[in-house]
Enzyme design. Structure first.
Site, PDB file in Angstrom:
ATOM      1  N   ASP A  85       0.837  -1.199   0.000  1.00  0.00           N
ATOM      2  CA  ASP A  85       0.000   0.000   0.000  1.00  0.00           C
ATOM      3  C   ASP A  85       0.867   1.242   0.000  1.00  0.00           C
ATOM      4  O   ASP A  85       2.021   1.223   0.452  1.00  0.00           O
ATOM      5  CB  ASP A  85      -0.944   0.002   1.199  1.00  0.00           C
ATOM      6  CG  ASP A  85      -0.213  -0.018   2.545  1.00  0.00           C
ATOM      7  OD1 ASP A  85       0.723  -0.823   2.693  1.00  0.00           O
ATOM      8  OD2 ASP A  85      -0.588   0.756   3.443  1.00  0.00           O
ATOM      9  N   GLU A 146       0.109  -1.056   5.969  1.00  0.00           N
ATOM     10  CA  GLU A 146       1.187  -0.526   6.807  1.00  0.00           C
ATOM     11  C   GLU A 146       1.104   0.982   6.976  1.00  0.00           C
ATOM     12  O   GLU A 146       1.407   1.518   8.052  1.00  0.00           O
ATOM     13  CB  GLU A 146       2.551  -0.907   6.206  1.00  0.00           C
ATOM     14  CG  GLU A 146       3.746  -0.631   7.118  1.00  0.00           C
ATOM     15  CD  GLU A 146       4.334   0.771   6.977  1.00  0.00           C
ATOM     16  OE1 GLU A 146       5.175   1.147   7.802  1.00  0.00           O
ATOM     17  OE2 GLU A 146       3.936   1.499   6.028  1.00  0.00           O
TER      18      GLU A 146
END
Length: 376
Positions: A85, A146
Site C-alpha cells: 500500500d 502498513e
C-alpha cells in the site's frame, strides 16, 4: 559464483518494476491494493514461488504469502516482510508519472516501498538462475495496510515472524543509505469534538463550534511535543455547510516516542485532555500502536553480516534507530532478529517528488542476495 557477484541489471530491474509503480495502490482503496497483490503474485509465481492469497479484513485489501522450494520447507527460515500500500491516491500518476532522468526514477510508491520489495524478488530470481540455494527456507509476506499502522495484518505478520530465524524489511534506506536496527514507538489517536449547531448567520452566538474547539485543541496538542515524544495532527474532517456552526469535528494524531516510558507519558497526557470546555465535549480514543523496538543481539548479528556484505559490494552500510514506524516494530519487539530499511536509496517519499537512485537497485539486490544466501 558468490551471490554478491550476481549479474543484476538496473535497466532490466526498472522494466520489471515499472508495472508495479503504475498499478496505484493507496491503502484505503482495497480493490486497488488487491490488484497490486495480484501483479506481485504473478511475478513471484513466475520465479518458482508458491503464492497464497490471504483475504483482506477490516476493509483493507488482500495480502500474499509466497514460499520458495526448499528441502527444509516448514522449518524456521527467513521472512521478507513488505507492504504494497502507498499514501498516494489513485490519479497521482497524472502528477507523478513513472519517469527516468539523470540516474533517478520517479513514481508513486517507488521508494516506499515497491522498489525495495522488487529488489528482493529480483534477488530470488537471480539466485535461482545461478543455481544457488539459500541455507534457510525463504517466505515473502506482502501486506496492504502498513501506511495506516497495520490495523488488520499485525497478527498475520507476527504469526509469520514468530517461527523465523530472521526478518528482513526492504523499507527505504535511511538518508545516508543506512539500515535500521531499532525503531521508536508510534501511537495514533482519534479525536472528536462535539459542539452545538446553530445558523451561522442568524444565531451564531447560540452555537458552539466543534471546528473552533478542535483548532484550539490541536494547538494545545502539538505544543506538547518534546525531543523525546512528538505529537502531530495530520487529518481533520468537519462541516458540510458554511452557514451552519459545525456540531462535530474529527481529527487524527500521530505520536512518536523514543522509549516505552516516553510513550506511556504521552498516552496519559493525551487521554487527560478529554472533557468539556465552553459547551464542547472533547473525546480522545487511542488507536493502533507500534511498540518500541530496541536493538537486540540477533539484530546486531544480522547488521554485522549486512555490513560485511556491503563492504564486498563496495559501499558502507551504517545503522541507526529510526523515528518512522514500520512493521519491523512488531517483529523487533518480539525479539526476532530483524533488519529494516535495507531497500532502495532515494528521496521524497510520501510526496510528489518520490524517487529512487537507480544505481541502488543492483546495489541493494546484491545485498539482498548476499543476506538470503548467508543467513543460517
Amino acid at each position: 559464483m558468490s551471490a554478491v557477484d550476481l549479474p543484476f541489471d538496473a535497466e532490466e530491474m526498472l522494466t520489471g518494476l515499472r508495472p508495479w509503480i503504475e498499478c496505484e495502490s493507496p491503502t484505503w482503496d482495497a480493490a486497488a491494493v488487491s490488484r497490486m497483490m495480484d501483479l506481485a503474485a504473478r511475478d513471484l509465481s513466475a520465479i518458482g514461488a508458491t503464492v497464497e492469497t490471504v483475504p483482506g479484513t477490516k476493509g483493507f485489501g488482500t495480502s500474499i504469502r509466497a514460499t520458495f522450494p526448499h528441502a527444509d520447507q516448514g522449518k524456521p527460515g527467513i521472512l521478507v516482510s513488505g507492504h504494497m500500500d502507498t499514501v498516494h491516491p489513485v490519479g497521482t500518476l497524472e502528477k507523478l508519472p513513472f519517469r527516468v532522468q539523470d540516474g533517478k526514477a520517479w513514481g508513486p510508491g517507488i521508494m516506499d516501498m515497491k522498489g525495495g520489495n522488487y529488489v528482493f524478488l529480483e534477488a530470488m530470481r537471480q539466485i535461482a538462475r545461478a543455481g544457488l540455494t539459500t541455507p534457510l527456507p525463504v517466505t515473502f509476506l506482502f501486506t496492504p495496510d502498513e501506511e495506516v499502522g497495520t490495523p488488520a495484518t499485525r497478527g498475520l505478520i507476527e504469526d509469520a515472524a514468530r517461527v523465523q530465524r530472521a526478518v528482513l524489511l526492504p523499507e527505504p534506506a535511511l538518508p545516508d543509505g543506512g539500515a535500521v536496527i531499532g525503531r521508536y514507538a508510534i501511537a495514533r489517536f482519534d479525536l472528536l469534538t462535539h459542539g452545538r449547531p446553530s445558523h451561522a448567520g442568524w444565531a451564531l452566538k447560540d452555537g458552539r463550534s466543534a471546528i473552533a474547539a478542535m483548532a484550539r485543541r490541536i494547538l494545545e496538542i502539538e505544543a506538547m511535543t518534546t525531543e523525546d515524544c512528538t505529537f502531530s495532527v495530520g487529518v481533520i474532517h468537519a462541516g458540510q455547510w458554511v452557514n451552519c456552526v459545525a456540531s462535530e469535528c474529527r481529527a487524527e494524531v500521530l505520536s512518536m516516542a523514543k522509549t516505552q516510558a516516553d510513550l506511556d507519558r504521552g498516552v496519559a497526557a493525551m487521554l487527560a485532555l478529554q472533557g468539556e470546555r465552553d459547551g464542547v465535549e472533547f473525546t480522545v480514543t487511542r488507536g493502533v500502536t507500534r511498540p518500541v523496538w530496541e536493538p537486540q543481539p540477533g539484530t546486531m548479528a544480522l547488521y554485522d553480516l549486512a555490513r560485511d556484505l556491503s563492504a564486498q559490494i563496495g559501499f558502507e552500510l551504517s545503522s541507526d534507530r529510526s523515528g518512522g514506524g514500520s512493521d519491523g516494530n512488531f517483529t523487533g519487539a518480539m525479539r526476532v532478529p530483524t533488519l529494516d530499511s535495507i531497500g532502495v536509496r532515494g528521496r521524497g517519499l510520501h510526496t510528489l517528488d518520490e524517487h529512487i537512485e537507480i544505481d541502488s537497485l543492483p546495489e541493494r539486490a546484491r545485498l539482498a542476495a548476499g543476506l538470503l544466501t548467508r543467513i543460517t
